[in-house]
Design an enzyme around this catalytic site. Structure first.
Site, short mmCIF file in Angstrom:
data_model
loop_
_atom_site.label_atom_id
_atom_site.label_comp_id
_atom_site.label_asym_id
_atom_site.label_seq_id
_atom_site.Cartn_x
_atom_site.Cartn_y
_atom_site.Cartn_z
N ASP A 162 -8.89 0.56 1.48
CA ASP A 162 -8.88 1.09 0.11
C ASP A 162 -10.20 0.76 -0.60
O ASP A 162 -10.77 1.61 -1.29
CB ASP A 162 -7.72 0.48 -0.68
CG ASP A 162 -6.36 1.00 -0.22
OD1 ASP A 162 -6.34 2.01 0.51
OD2 ASP A 162 -5.33 0.43 -0.59
N THR A 222 -2.79 6.26 -4.14
CA THR A 222 -1.60 6.97 -3.65
C THR A 222 -0.35 6.60 -4.45
O THR A 222 0.47 7.46 -4.75
CB THR A 222 -1.37 6.64 -2.16
OG1 THR A 222 -1.38 5.21 -1.99
CG2 THR A 222 -2.46 7.23 -1.30
N THR A 223 -0.20 5.32 -4.79
CA THR A 223 0.96 4.91 -5.57
C THR A 223 0.93 5.56 -6.95
O THR A 223 1.96 6.04 -7.45
CB THR A 223 1.00 3.37 -5.71
OG1 THR A 223 1.02 2.80 -4.41
CG2 THR A 223 2.23 2.93 -6.47
N ASP A 242 0.85 -1.19 0.00
CA ASP A 242 0.00 0.00 0.00
C ASP A 242 0.88 1.24 0.00
O ASP A 242 1.66 1.46 0.93
CB ASP A 242 -0.91 -0.01 1.24
CG ASP A 242 -1.80 1.21 1.29
OD1 ASP A 242 -2.65 1.37 0.40
OD2 ASP A 242 -1.62 2.03 2.22
#
Length: 551
Positions: free
Chosen positions: A384, A94-95, A61
């Protein structure tokens, strides 16, 4: 005096100007993007993070990785903050934010080396971002059924340690989100994930109401209450501490006995007010005195103390109880109701269940797993999934995943770029190139042939804009039929955040920092960098790797 240097900054201050500052910040962003890039997609790898206390976190994550890393370089920290904001707003992506921002800055560096002004690059990227958002809104499809929400949840959890049970977990997430929906919105703060180690992930379940990680005050209190009338209080059921400056004169044993009797009467009065309200279950955010515990037990009340604020809010949402901050205000109309409240032991863990609520707007998912590390990792995947399902419920629009929407964006942005005159066109075309990083990374992380698959993907998009990469089979397929769906809001927010972060970093042409400040964030006295980034070069910023020589 003509050759005498003039110092306007304190001794020991480090300054990096123009090309040096820009190159340093771009390199930092690329390093950070490189760290998290291998975690992207269903075939992404995990990172093992070990903190100073030796605690281990295993995750892919992006938000967790960046939160746990001790990053010192200022530009990299700005990217981390951008990723955290993405997590807060939409719960996922986010990545992607960091990877896209890193690629945008890499493309910007190429333009700058070709002599394009920074202001032109920034303007081109800004216009390209606005156009990309417009295109995404045009190609988005409606999502107004439970089946689509299930696909969104499955897509969000893919590759996050839950693949063998993602269909089951996705069902729990969708049911929980729909249960708490109010006026087209689903506040995921009203859903808590209760982790219990032991058994398998498939044994996870959605509770009929709320689950809290608390046991009653005493073993002699009821462990199950039918037709529960629930009081929730932010008021201590105990005597207030006597001020240290207070003086009490006691001159005889009778006075001392009277003093103790008075204290006991005060506690008894507090408990009587709870009993008179009709409550048979009490959740108190503050403390409960041992004597009060005795009287509550005698009255047959199931009582809990030091209940977390977040749990109190969920109990309020689920049962309709009103939080009481002064015991004098406690009355029957402030009580909540539940069919039953009971204590249950799962493996070696005792939990309290509040069930059969009339119209609960809060819920709990009990997550099982063989070890603590497993439940922690899958809990992040559930977080998520809850975020993207809530975003889909609220907006009602989704995009085709698997790199399909990025290929559409590249095609449309190239057409748009060619319609723009001047050097700004070059920036827009580079922006389009940068977006290829998402499908390319998905392919690379799956160990597939990048060049041929990207070519096949672009060719297939001449006939259908739903074609993406199946990273499990290595083929280009219809992602809509495959059920790979992403919320529109997540993708839009990711592009906007990445664009703004890249622009912010590109506009910095001077870095001024005290040497001590840099050392305190990343390097120790011997010059070794403990920031988690490559070692600091001589005279460089804390947390940054060796910089190329100034051109």
């Amino acid at each position: 005096m003509a050759n005498q240097p003039i110092f306007i900054l304190p001794e020991g201050t480090e300054r990096y100007s123009k090309r040096d500052a820009l190159r340093m910040n771009i390199t930092a962003a690329k390093v950070l993007a490189g760290i998290v890039r291998t975690t992207l997609g269903p075939k992404g790898m995990d990172k093992m993070l070990v903190n100073g206390m030796g605690d281990i976190t295993i995750t892919n994550d992006g938000a967790t990785i960046m939160r746990e890393m001790d990053i010192a370089q200022p530009a990299a920290r700005m990217l981390v903050e951008t990723a955290k904001k993405q997590e807060e707003i939409v719960g996922d992506g986010t990545t992607s934010v960091v990877v896209i921002a890193g690629e945008l800055l890499a493309k910007a560096e190429e333009l700058l080396e070709d002599g394009i002004a920074t202001s032109v690059v920034v303007k081109g990227f800004r216009n390209a971002t606005a156009k990309a958002v417009e295109i995404l809104n045009e190609i988005a499809i409606d999502a107004d059924d439970k089946e689509t929400l299930q696909k969104v949840a499955v897509t969000a959890m893919s590759g996050k340690g839950s693949d063998y049970a993602k269909e089951h977990l996705a069902g729990l997430v969708v049911d929980a989100a729909l249960r708490i929906e109010e006026d087209g919105e689903s506040d995921i703060d009203n859903i808590n994930i209760q982790r219990v180690s032991g058994d398998s992930v498939e044994d996870s379940f959605l509770a009929e109401g709320i689950v809290i990680d608390k046991s009653p005050l005493s073993k002699n209190m009821p462990e199950s209450v039918e037709d529960a009338k629930i009081a929730i209080m932010k008021y201590p059921i105990e005597l207030k501490d006597i001020n240290t400056s207070t003086k009490i004169d006691i001159t005889s044993p009778d006075q001392f006995a009277a003093f103790l009797d008075n204290e006991e009467e005060m506690i008894k009065d507090l408990v009587n007010q709870i009993v008179e309200s009709g409550a048979n279950v009490l959740f108190c955010q503050k403390g409960i005195d041992d004597l009060a515990e005795h009287y509550l037990k005698k009255a047959g009340i199931m009582a809990f103390k030091r209940v977390k604020k977040s749990d109190m809010e969920r109990i309020e949402k689920a049962t309709g109880a009103k939080l009481v901050t002064d015991i004098e205000d406690l009355s029957e109309d402030k009580l909540g109701h539940a069919g039953k409240v009971y204590l249950k032991k799962l493996f070696d863990h005792k939990l309290t269940f509040i069930e059969e609520c009339e119209n609960p707007k809060a819920s709990s998912i009990v997550l099982r797993g063989s070890t603590r590390y497993v439940t922690e990792q899958i809990a992040r995947a559930l977080d998520d999934a809850l975020g993207v399902v809530a975003a889909t419920i609220e907006e009602g629009k989704v995009l085709i995943g698997g790199g399909a929407c990025e290929i559409d964006l590249i095609k449309e942005l190239r057409d748009y770029g060619e319609s723009v005159s001047g050097r700004e066109q070059l920036a827009i075309l580079k922006y389009a190139e940068a977006l290829e990083v998402i499908p390319r990374t998905l392919i690379e992380n799956a160990g597939l042939d990048t060049i041929n698959l990207i070519a096949d993907l672009k060719a297939a998009h001449e006939d259908s804009n739903a074609i993406g990469i199946n990273v499990f089979t290595g083929e280009v397929v219809d992602m809509k039929d495959a059920g790979v769906i992403e919320p529109l809001r997540v993708k839009v927010q990711a592009l906007q955040s990445a664009g703004e972060a890249a622009e912010m970093i590109l506009r910095i042409d001077d870095m001024i920092a005290a040497r001590n400040a840099l050392n305190s964030t990343g390097a120790d006295e011997s010059g070794n960098d403990n920031s988690g980034m490559p070692p600091m070069p001589p005279g460089g910023m804390g947390g940054m790797g060796g910089m190329p020589p100034m051109m």
